[in-house]
Design a protein around this motif. Structure first.
Motif, PDB file in Angstrom:
ATOM      1  N   ILE A 319       0.782  -1.225   0.043  1.00 60.56           N
ATOM      2  CA  ILE A 319       0.024  -0.002   0.084  1.00 60.56           C
ATOM      3  C   ILE A 319       0.995   1.351  -0.066  1.00 60.56           C
ATOM      4  O   ILE A 319       0.555   2.185  -0.765  1.00 60.56           O
ATOM      5  CB  ILE A 319      -0.952  -0.011   1.226  1.00 60.56           C
ATOM      6  N   LEU A 320       1.927   1.231   0.875  1.00 59.65           N
ATOM      7  CA  LEU A 320       2.879   2.336   0.865  1.00 59.65           C
ATOM      8  C   LEU A 320       3.513   2.532  -0.352  1.00 59.65           C
ATOM      9  O   LEU A 320       3.741   3.763  -0.735  1.00 59.65           O
ATOM     10  CB  LEU A 320       3.732   2.205   2.038  1.00 59.65           C
ATOM     11  N   ARG A 321       3.850   1.427  -1.151  1.00 61.05           N
ATOM     12  CA  ARG A 321       4.435   1.537  -2.420  1.00 61.05           C
ATOM     13  C   ARG A 321       3.577   2.081  -3.331  1.00 61.05           C
ATOM     14  O   ARG A 321       4.093   3.288  -4.234  1.00 61.05           O
ATOM     15  CB  ARG A 321       4.822   0.169  -2.944  1.00 61.05           C
ATOM     16  N   GLU A 322       2.385   2.162  -3.443  1.00 64.37           N
ATOM     17  CA  GLU A 322       1.215   2.621  -4.109  1.00 64.37           C
ATOM     18  C   GLU A 322       1.216   3.970  -3.961  1.00 64.37           C
ATOM     19  O   GLU A 322       1.084   4.744  -4.902  1.00 64.37           O
ATOM     20  CB  GLU A 322      -0.012   1.914  -4.125  1.00 64.37           C
ATOM     21  N   ILE A 323       1.190   4.218  -2.794  1.00 60.82           N
ATOM     22  CA  ILE A 323       1.173   5.889  -2.102  1.00 60.82           C
ATOM     23  C   ILE A 323       2.269   6.539  -2.875  1.00 60.82           C
ATOM     24  O   ILE A 323       2.183   7.621  -3.278  1.00 60.82           O
ATOM     25  CB  ILE A 323       0.916   5.874  -0.790  1.00 60.82           C
ATOM     26  N   HIS A 324       3.563   6.071  -2.634  1.00 65.36           N
ATOM     27  CA  HIS A 324       4.829   6.684  -3.153  1.00 65.36           C
ATOM     28  C   HIS A 324       4.587   7.009  -4.519  1.00 65.36           C
ATOM     29  O   HIS A 324       5.063   8.023  -4.994  1.00 65.36           O
ATOM     30  CB  HIS A 324       5.902   5.781  -2.638  1.00 65.36           C
ATOM     31  N   GLU A 325       4.064   5.763  -5.241  1.00 65.82           N
ATOM     32  CA  GLU A 325       4.160   5.987  -6.768  1.00 65.82           C
ATOM     33  C   GLU A 325       2.961   7.224  -7.001  1.00 65.82           C
ATOM     34  O   GLU A 325       3.415   7.971  -8.054  1.00 65.82           O
ATOM     35  CB  GLU A 325       3.709   4.843  -7.213  1.00 65.82           C
ATOM     36  N   ILE A 326       1.857   7.293  -6.123  1.00 64.32           N
ATOM     37  CA  ILE A 326       0.774   8.226  -6.821  1.00 64.32           C
ATOM     38  C   ILE A 326       1.330   9.748  -6.307  1.00 64.32           C
ATOM     39  O   ILE A 326       1.240  10.899  -7.255  1.00 64.32           O
ATOM     40  CB  ILE A 326      -0.539   8.026  -5.784  1.00 64.32           C
ATOM     41  N   VAL A 327       2.212   9.932  -5.283  1.00 64.16           N
ATOM     42  CA  VAL A 327       2.724  11.261  -4.854  1.00 64.16           C
ATOM     43  C   VAL A 327       4.005  11.808  -5.516  1.00 64.16           C
ATOM     44  O   VAL A 327       4.154  12.754  -5.702  1.00 64.16           O
ATOM     45  CB  VAL A 327       2.993  11.219  -3.337  1.00 64.16           C
ATOM     46  N   LEU A 329       7.147   9.793  -5.326  1.00 64.80           N
ATOM     47  CA  LEU A 329       8.388   9.540  -4.573  1.00 64.80           C
ATOM     48  C   LEU A 329       8.847   8.383  -5.238  1.00 64.80           C
ATOM     49  O   LEU A 329       8.306   7.367  -5.245  1.00 64.80           O
ATOM     50  CB  LEU A 329       8.133   9.324  -3.111  1.00 64.80           C
ATOM     51  N   ILE A 330      10.128   8.253  -5.666  1.00 65.77           N
ATOM     52  CA  ILE A 330      10.803   7.119  -6.300  1.00 65.77           C
ATOM     53  C   ILE A 330      11.142   6.390  -5.446  1.00 65.77           C
ATOM     54  O   ILE A 330      11.670   6.406  -4.263  1.00 65.77           O
ATOM     55  CB  ILE A 330      12.121   7.504  -6.948  1.00 65.77           C
TER      56      ILE A 330
END
Ligand code: AMP
Ligand code: TRP
Length: 332
Positions: A319-327, A329-330
């Motif tokens: 979930i955090l990985r997806e959030i980083h992608e949305i925001v 953040l590499i």
């Protein structure tokens, strides 16, 4: 998919309000939902905690979860600081949430009181971390006591703003689950104040570690008015102390306040208080006995927390990985 998340702070003096407003409901929800129950140690340190006591209090809340009947195999039980996604998402939410929103939070106003300038930044940002706790799992339902309603509304606002800002339908809009006859248990000394861990008077609350004798004494000394109990709930208006004790009796016996008044209406507190004390002891003693046994083996408690943390991380990582992608953040 429906997923439950809730948290309890390890700040000592776990009490009847925590049990009736939250922990008891956590137990019942396990049959119908995937449940994640967290000992929120990062929330606890928003006000000063003695490090040694914090460790003990974290184990104590864990023991209370287990003793009350939360199954550590079916549900996930862990302490917040072991799963870094909570703090990481909290930072992102610090950047989504607005100062104006936090300024309206009544819990901050109550806890900071006149000392706003010397309150920690963490105490102010507390609701953003709470939103992160829930959204790191994309949880859909949150069982809490009445006092947490405003924080859950903020969680909804943050999730909504994130979705709108980034043009996604990513976070669910969480539903509070506030149910039972005792969603707001009041102090035994003052019917206008909620029962709380931080009340200076130990007589104001029944705790998970009270002996039968202590429970009985606290109920006998609880503040009441001189009237008899009414036969209908209308008669409890303007009688906060009576309403509170009747509500506690109802919640502990699995009845409504109206049922309790059918039985006790017209009788005085001299009759009612001993009946309430017996009931409270009957319901709480097995839990505190089991807690004492669990607390004697801290290694076992820590193993439960470690296992829960590992399973929690398996949920938050993607979930955090997806959030980083949305925001934007590499991550690698
Ligand atoms: P806390 O002790 O603040 O971490 O609260 C843990 C849970 O207990 C939360 O869901 C609270 O809403 C609930 N709770 C705390 N105090 C009360 C109370 N006096 N009556 C009912 N629920 C409560
Ligand atoms: N703020 C809650 C309380 O004081 C504890 C909490 C922290 C919580 N994170 C949460 C409750 C997430 C529900 C969901 O009671």
């Amino acid at each position: 998919m429906n997923r439950i998340f809730s948290g309890v702070q390890p700040t000592g003096n776990l009490h009847l309000g925590n049990y009736l407003g939250a922990i008891r409901n956590f137990v019942g929800l396990q049959n119908d939902y995937e449940c994640i129950y967290c000992v929120v140690d990062l929330h606890a340190i928003t006000v000063w905690q003695d490090p040694k006591e914090l460790v003990g209090n974290t184990r104590e809340v864990t023991a209370a979860f287990l003793a009350a009947g939360i199954d550590p195999k079916g549900s996930i039980i862990f302490n917040q600081s072991q799963v870094s996604a909570h703090a990481q998402l909290a930072w992102i939410f610090n950047c989504v949430s607005r100062l104006g929103w936090l300024n309206r939070m009544t819990q901050f106003k109550e806890k900071a009181g006149k000392h706003r300038e010397t309150a920690s930044v963490g105490l102010y940002a507390y609701p953003n971390l709470m939103a992160a706790d829930i959204m790191a799992y994309k949880a859909t339902h949150v069982p809490v006591g009445e006092d947490q309603k405003q924080h859950l509304e903020l969680t909804r606002d943050i999730a909504q703003k994130f979705n709108t800002d980034f043009g996604v339908e990513f976070f669910p809009i969480v539903e509070p689950l506030i149910f039972g006859e005792a969603t707001r248990v009041m102090s035994l000394r003052d019917g206008s104040k909620k029962m709380s861990k931080s009340d200076p008077s130990d007589q104001s609350r029944i705790t998970f570690t009270d002996t039968a004798d202590e429970i009985s004494k606290k109920i006998r000394r609880a503040k009441t008015d001189p009237e008899e109990l009414p036969s209908e709930t209308d008669g409890l208006k303007e009688r906060p102390e009576a309403a509170n004790l009747v509500g506690i009796y109802a919640a502990l016996s699995g009845q409504t306040s109206a049922d309790v008044l059918q039985e006790f209406g017209g009788r005085g507190f001299g009759d009612f208080k001993p009946a309430l004390a017996d009931l409270a002891i009957e319901k709480l003693a097995p839990i505190s006995d089991e807690m004492r046994k669990l607390m004697a083996d801290p290694g076992h408690i820590d193993a439960v927390l470690a296992d829960g943390a590992e399973r929690a991380r398996a949920l938050t990582d993607p979930i955090l990985r997806e959030i980083h992608e949305i925001v934007g953040l590499i991550s690698s």
